[in-house]
Design a protein around this motif. Structure first.
Motif, PDB file in Angstrom:
ATOM      1  N   LEU A 187       0.825  -1.210   0.000  1.00 25.30           N
ATOM      2  CA  LEU A 187       0.000   0.000   0.000  1.00 25.30           C
ATOM      3  C   LEU A 187       0.859   1.260   0.000  1.00 25.30           C
ATOM      4  CD1 LEU A 187      -2.799  -1.034   2.541  1.00 25.30           C
ATOM      5  CD2 LEU A 187      -3.127  -0.520   0.126  1.00 25.30           C
ATOM      6  N   GLU A 188       1.944   1.214   0.748  1.00 27.02           N
ATOM      7  CA  GLU A 188       2.861   2.359   0.818  1.00 27.02           C
ATOM      8  C   GLU A 188       3.444   2.666  -0.558  1.00 27.02           C
ATOM      9  OE1 GLU A 188       4.255   5.388   3.048  1.00 27.02           O
ATOM     10  OE2 GLU A 188       3.436   3.655   4.098  1.00 27.02           O
ATOM     11  N   THR A 189       3.923   1.623  -1.245  1.00 24.88           N
ATOM     12  CA  THR A 189       4.511   1.813  -2.574  1.00 24.88           C
ATOM     13  C   THR A 189       3.451   2.131  -3.613  1.00 24.88           C
ATOM     14  OG1 THR A 189       6.152   0.145  -1.937  1.00 24.88           O
ATOM     15  CG2 THR A 189       6.076   0.787  -4.265  1.00 24.88           C
ATOM     16  N   TYR A 190       2.286   1.497  -3.467  1.00 27.28           N
ATOM     17  CA  TYR A 190       1.179   1.671  -4.411  1.00 27.28           C
ATOM     18  C   TYR A 190       0.745   3.127  -4.505  1.00 27.28           C
ATOM     19  CZ  TYR A 190      -3.829   1.825  -5.612  1.00 27.28           C
ATOM     20  OH  TYR A 190      -5.048   2.169  -6.134  1.00 27.28           O
ATOM     21  N   ILE A 191       0.533   3.785  -3.360  1.00 28.32           N
ATOM     22  CA  ILE A 191       0.015   5.147  -3.391  1.00 28.32           C
ATOM     23  C   ILE A 191       1.047   6.127  -3.953  1.00 28.32           C
ATOM     24  CG2 ILE A 191       0.728   5.723  -1.041  1.00 28.32           C
ATOM     25  CD1 ILE A 191      -2.491   6.791  -2.945  1.00 28.32           C
ATOM     26  N   LEU A 192       2.327   5.882  -3.690  1.00 26.99           N
ATOM     27  CA  LEU A 192       3.370   6.732  -4.270  1.00 26.99           C
ATOM     28  C   LEU A 192       3.406   6.574  -5.784  1.00 26.99           C
ATOM     29  CD1 LEU A 192       6.265   6.155  -1.682  1.00 26.99           C
ATOM     30  CD2 LEU A 192       4.830   8.188  -1.935  1.00 26.99           C
ATOM     31  N   ASP A 193       3.257   5.333  -6.234  1.00 26.82           N
ATOM     32  CA  ASP A 193       3.254   5.046  -7.676  1.00 26.82           C
ATOM     33  C   ASP A 193       2.041   5.680  -8.351  1.00 26.82           C
ATOM     34  OD1 ASP A 193       3.650   4.046 -10.190  1.00 26.82           O
ATOM     35  OD2 ASP A 193       3.582   1.929  -9.606  1.00 26.82           O
ATOM     36  N   MET A 194       0.867   5.543  -7.743  1.00 23.70           N
ATOM     37  CA  MET A 194      -0.354   6.069  -8.347  1.00 23.70           C
ATOM     38  C   MET A 194      -0.317   7.598  -8.470  1.00 23.70           C
ATOM     39  SD  MET A 194      -2.265   3.420  -9.039  1.00 23.70           S
ATOM     40  CE  MET A 194      -0.718   2.572  -9.384  1.00 23.70           C
ATOM     41  N   ARG A 195       0.167   8.270  -7.438  1.00 26.02           N
ATOM     42  CA  ARG A 195       0.163   9.727  -7.432  1.00 26.02           C
ATOM     43  C   ARG A 195       1.216  10.334  -8.346  1.00 26.02           C
ATOM     44  NH1 ARG A 195      -0.784  10.463  -0.855  1.00 26.02           N
ATOM     45  NH2 ARG A 195      -3.080  10.366  -0.937  1.00 26.02           N
ATOM     46  N   SER A 196       2.245   9.555  -8.677  1.00 24.36           N
ATOM     47  CA  SER A 196       3.311  10.070  -9.540  1.00 24.36           C
ATOM     48  C   SER A 196       3.191   9.602 -10.985  1.00 24.36           C
ATOM     49  CB  SER A 196       4.678   9.655  -8.982  1.00 24.36           C
ATOM     50  OG  SER A 196       4.790   8.236  -8.952  1.00 24.36           O
ATOM     51  N   ASN A 197       2.257   8.680 -11.250  1.00 26.20           N
ATOM     52  CA  ASN A 197       2.114   8.099 -12.590  1.00 26.20           C
ATOM     53  C   ASN A 197       1.031   8.852 -13.358  1.00 26.20           C
ATOM     54  OD1 ASN A 197       1.665   6.387 -14.840  1.00 26.20           O
ATOM     55  ND2 ASN A 197       2.415   4.622 -13.666  1.00 26.20           N
ATOM     56  N   THR A 198       1.384   9.423 -14.498  1.00 26.66           N
ATOM     57  CA  THR A 198       0.428  10.215 -15.291  1.00 26.66           C
ATOM     58  C   THR A 198      -0.709   9.372 -15.840  1.00 26.66           C
ATOM     59  OG1 THR A 198       1.817   9.905 -17.263  1.00 26.66           O
ATOM     60  CG2 THR A 198       2.188  11.895 -15.949  1.00 26.66           C
ATOM     61  N   HIS A 199      -0.520   8.059 -15.976  1.00 28.60           N
ATOM     62  CA  HIS A 199      -1.581   7.191 -16.496  1.00 28.60           C
ATOM     63  C   HIS A 199      -2.747   7.060 -15.517  1.00 28.60           C
ATOM     64  CE1 HIS A 199       0.762   6.002 -19.954  1.00 28.60           C
ATOM     65  NE2 HIS A 199       1.784   5.658 -19.160  1.00 28.60           N
ATOM     66  N   PHE A 200      -2.517   7.389 -14.241  1.00 33.39           N
ATOM     67  CA  PHE A 200      -3.558   7.225 -13.236  1.00 33.39           C
ATOM     68  C   PHE A 200      -4.139   8.555 -12.781  1.00 33.39           C
ATOM     69  CE2 PHE A 200      -1.233   3.305 -13.199  1.00 33.39           C
ATOM     70  CZ  PHE A 200      -2.187   2.338 -12.949  1.00 33.39           C
ATOM     71  N   VAL A 201      -3.923   9.584 -13.598  1.00 38.02           N
ATOM     72  CA  VAL A 201      -4.488  10.894 -13.316  1.00 38.02           C
ATOM     73  C   VAL A 201      -5.903  10.975 -13.910  1.00 38.02           C
ATOM     74  CG1 VAL A 201      -4.236  13.391 -13.667  1.00 38.02           C
ATOM     75  CG2 VAL A 201      -2.213  11.963 -13.255  1.00 38.02           C
ATOM     76  N   ASN A 202      -6.785  11.666 -13.237  1.00 38.80           N
ATOM     77  CA  ASN A 202      -8.159  11.911 -13.714  1.00 38.80           C
ATOM     78  C   ASN A 202      -9.011  10.643 -13.831  1.00 38.80           C
ATOM     79  OD1 ASN A 202      -7.597  14.684 -13.960  1.00 38.80           O
ATOM     80  ND2 ASN A 202      -6.774  14.389 -16.040  1.00 38.80           N
ATOM     81  N   LEU A 203      -8.680   9.629 -13.062  1.00 39.11           N
ATOM     82  CA  LEU A 203      -9.555   8.449 -13.022  1.00 39.11           C
ATOM     83  C   LEU A 203     -10.815   8.789 -12.228  1.00 39.11           C
ATOM     84  CD1 LEU A 203      -6.985   5.568 -12.375  1.00 39.11           C
ATOM     85  CD2 LEU A 203      -7.964   6.324 -14.538  1.00 39.11           C
ATOM     86  N   LYS A 204     -11.950   8.247 -12.656  1.00 46.80           N
ATOM     87  CA  LYS A 204     -13.225   8.639 -12.069  1.00 46.80           C
ATOM     88  C   LYS A 204     -13.695   7.727 -10.938  1.00 46.80           C
ATOM     89  CE  LYS A 204     -14.903  10.833 -16.309  1.00 46.80           C
ATOM     90  NZ  LYS A 204     -15.967  10.854 -17.345  1.00 46.80           N
ATOM     91  N   GLY A 205     -13.269   6.472 -10.943  1.00 45.62           N
ATOM     92  CA  GLY A 205     -13.775   5.554  -9.926  1.00 45.62           C
ATOM     93  C   GLY A 205     -12.867   4.366  -9.728  1.00 45.62           C
ATOM     94  N   ILE A 206     -13.216   3.528  -8.747  1.00 46.15           N
ATOM     95  CA  ILE A 206     -12.405   2.351  -8.429  1.00 46.15           C
ATOM     96  C   ILE A 206     -12.371   1.385  -9.599  1.00 46.15           C
ATOM     97  CG2 ILE A 206     -12.132   0.443  -6.799  1.00 46.15           C
ATOM     98  CD1 ILE A 206     -13.632   2.090  -4.737  1.00 46.15           C
ATOM     99  N   TYR A 221       1.324  -5.212  -7.589  1.00 44.44           N
ATOM    100  CA  TYR A 221       0.678  -5.041  -6.280  1.00 44.44           C
ATOM    101  C   TYR A 221      -0.490  -6.018  -6.158  1.00 44.44           C
ATOM    102  CZ  TYR A 221       3.072  -0.568  -7.027  1.00 44.44           C
ATOM    103  OH  TYR A 221       3.996   0.396  -7.316  1.00 44.44           O
ATOM    104  N   PRO A 222      -0.205  -7.322  -6.047  1.00 43.72           N
ATOM    105  CA  PRO A 222      -1.276  -8.328  -6.065  1.00 43.72           C
ATOM    106  C   PRO A 222      -2.243  -8.206  -4.886  1.00 43.72           C
ATOM    107  CG  PRO A 222       0.818  -9.320  -5.430  1.00 43.72           C
ATOM    108  CD  PRO A 222       1.120  -7.949  -5.904  1.00 43.72           C
ATOM    109  N   LEU A 223      -1.726  -7.847  -3.711  1.00 42.19           N
ATOM    110  CA  LEU A 223      -2.611  -7.743  -2.548  1.00 42.19           C
ATOM    111  C   LEU A 223      -3.535  -6.534  -2.669  1.00 42.19           C
ATOM    112  CD1 LEU A 223      -0.205  -8.645   0.406  1.00 42.19           C
ATOM    113  CD2 LEU A 223      -1.701 -10.132  -0.921  1.00 42.19           C
ATOM    114  N   VAL A 224      -3.007  -5.444  -3.162  1.00 43.42           N
ATOM    115  CA  VAL A 224      -3.831  -4.250  -3.361  1.00 43.42           C
ATOM    116  C   VAL A 224      -4.889  -4.514  -4.423  1.00 43.42           C
ATOM    117  CG1 VAL A 224      -3.840  -1.810  -3.980  1.00 43.42           C
ATOM    118  CG2 VAL A 224      -1.918  -2.751  -2.697  1.00 43.42           C
ATOM    119  N   TYR A 225      -4.483  -5.193  -5.498  1.00 43.64           N
ATOM    120  CA  TYR A 225      -5.439  -5.489  -6.572  1.00 43.64           C
ATOM    121  C   TYR A 225      -6.524  -6.444  -6.084  1.00 43.64           C
ATOM    122  CZ  TYR A 225      -7.340  -6.789 -11.098  1.00 43.64           C
ATOM    123  OH  TYR A 225      -8.194  -7.003 -12.159  1.00 43.64           O
ATOM    124  N   LYS A 226      -6.148  -7.403  -5.224  1.00 42.70           N
ATOM    125  CA  LYS A 226      -7.158  -8.303  -4.665  1.00 42.70           C
ATOM    126  C   LYS A 226      -8.149  -7.523  -3.816  1.00 42.70           C
ATOM    127  CE  LYS A 226      -6.500 -12.533  -3.475  1.00 42.70           C
ATOM    128  NZ  LYS A 226      -6.103 -13.817  -2.857  1.00 42.70           N
TER     129      LYS A 226
END
Length: 445
Positions: free
Chosen positions: A357-376, A392-397
């Motif tokens: 989760l720690e690595t996931y959120i840093l990756d999501m906030r810095s990755n332009t591909h995950f900008v402006n997503l509308k929902g889960i 991130y298999p546990l996060v994806y699960k």
């Protein structure tokens, strides 16, 4: 697969005759389509986690039917809902139960024939025209549209359908009384039909009916708001305090006698010496108003327990809006503890999920591909597209488990709509199995 099943049936049943006109052969072909469709769904599902949605409704022959839908996330991260089967299956407050029983009888009598329905429409149209000419109604786009007396849903849980019926009955109340009066005076009808209309006419013009009608319209009208704000119980009381004024004006408009609140309440049809004396105010306030509100709150509390509320608060932490502003690692770790089998200590440690989760959120906030997503849902699809689900298999699960929560019943309602098309009044004796075989390929086409 489906084509192979159909070909096999044709070879086994036709014996050289390929006209395919007998009912047995047609039913076998439909059954083969249903089996092939079901096998295709099972293959697509594989070993994925899934949730089940179940709902019920009455078909055209008044038989209770239940639809079962599975909800899962496919290999591309898409949320999928599939119909599996439709099978046959077999109001706590007495005053409200009487209300809906009476409303159902009114709808059946007034809409008992096309002629009566047309008369109702004509009378209502004339009344609208009269009120427009008197300046009592405003005229404009979307106003005063042609309406009709709507039928209620097949089950007690279909409150939105009941609400529409009650609203239409209140709106057309005067016209409905006129139609019932015409039935009473129609000497061409049988005495039973005229007597039934007379009893309905008498029951509708009582304060008891007016109170119950407006109480349920008021409560059902704010049910959706209550579902979103369960803790605001005072909202029900505050909004309902205007109920008495609405009922009084309704009664005055239709010449219904309003009893004095300090008088002794007389129970209709009961031996009075065996009934405890109470005032009219006590009856309508305690036995009707408070009791119905308590029943609704109990139902809502049973559907949304404390655990469910905590679960929903944790789910909100996965919302990607505003660069994952709602992200809360501690709540998501708490969320995993709701799924002990999927996140057992034997397979995964809390520390491992914490690190992902720690690595996931840093990756999501810095990755332009995950900008402006509308929902889960968008997060899941983008993670599969970019290969992050493997990283991130546990996060994806965790995201997958959230996505399969059965929060909507659109597919279930679509199945009921299809049921009404396939099993209509001309085919009301269709067997359950044949209906199942027809519905599965029809809905999943």
């Amino acid at each position: 697969m489906i084509n192979e099943d159909i070909k096999r049936v044709c070879v086994e049943k036709c014996s050289g005759n390929l006209k395919l006109v007998t009912s047995d052969i047609q039913k076998d072909i439909v059954s083969a389509c249903a089996i092939g469709t079901t096998n295709s769904i099972i293959k697509d599902l594989g070993d994925s986690l899934f949730a089940i949605l179940v709902d019920e409704a009455c078909d055209v022959s008044n038989k209770e039917q239940m639809t079962v839908v599975i909800r899962y996330v496919d290999k591309l991260g898409h949320v999928v809902e599939r119909l599996l089967a439709l099978v046959g299956v077999a109001k706590k407050n007495m005053n409200i139960s009487d209300l809906f029983f009476l409303v159902t009888n009114v709808v059946n009598v007034v809409r008992g024939s096309c002629k009566r329905h047309d008369i109702l429409q004509e009378i209502q149209l004339a009344k609208i025209k009269e009120t427009l000419e008197n300046g009592e109604l405003s005229n404009g786009q979307g106003l005063n549209q042609n309406t009709t007396l709507k039928r209620g849903g097949g089950g007690d849980t279909r409150w939105s359908s009941h609400y529409r019926t009650l609203v239409s009955l209140e709106y057309m109340f005067s016209s409905i009384l006129d139609v019932l009066d015409l039935i009473v005076k129609d000497m061409k009808l049988s005495s039973d039909q005229r007597h039934e209309a007379h009893n309905l006419l008498k029951s509708l013009q009582t304060f008891e009916f007016a109170f119950s009608l407006h109480l349920m319209i008021s409560l059902l009208g704010i049910t959706n708001e209550l579902l979103q704000a369960l803790q605001r119980k005072d909202q029900v009381i505050v909004n309902a305090m205007t109920l008495l004024d609405d009922i009084s004006s309704f009664c005055a408009k239709h010449d219904i006698e309003v009893p004095s609140l300090v008088d002794t309440y007389v129970v209709p049809g009961r031996v009075r010496r065996h009934v405890e004396k109470r005032t009219v105010l006590h009856h309508f306030q305690v036995e009707l108003f408070f009791q119905v509100i308590d029943l609704q709150l109990q139902e809502l509390n049973s559907r949304f327990s404390e655990a469910n509320t905590k679960l929903l608060l944790c789910v909100a932490c996965l919302n990607p809006s505003d660069s994952f502003y709602a992200f809360d690692k501690e709540k998501l770790i708490r969320l995993s503890k709701f799924y002990l089998k999927e996140f057992s200590e034997v397979q995964y440690s809390t520390k491992e999920l914490d690190n992902q989760l720690e690595t996931y959120i840093l990756d999501m906030r810095s990755n332009t591909h995950f900008v402006n997503l509308k929902g889960i849902r968008d997060v899941a699809e983008k993670m599969v597209e970019k290969g992050k689900h493997a990283l991130y298999p546990l996060v994806y699960k965790l995201i997958t488990l959230i996505l399969i929560l059965p929060v909507a019943t659109a597919t279930v309602e679509r199945a009921f709509s299809a049921m009404k098309i396939l099993k209509n009044r001309l085919r009301n004796r269709m067997s359950d199995q044949f209906m199942v075989d027809c519905l599965i390929p029809y809905v999943e086409k």
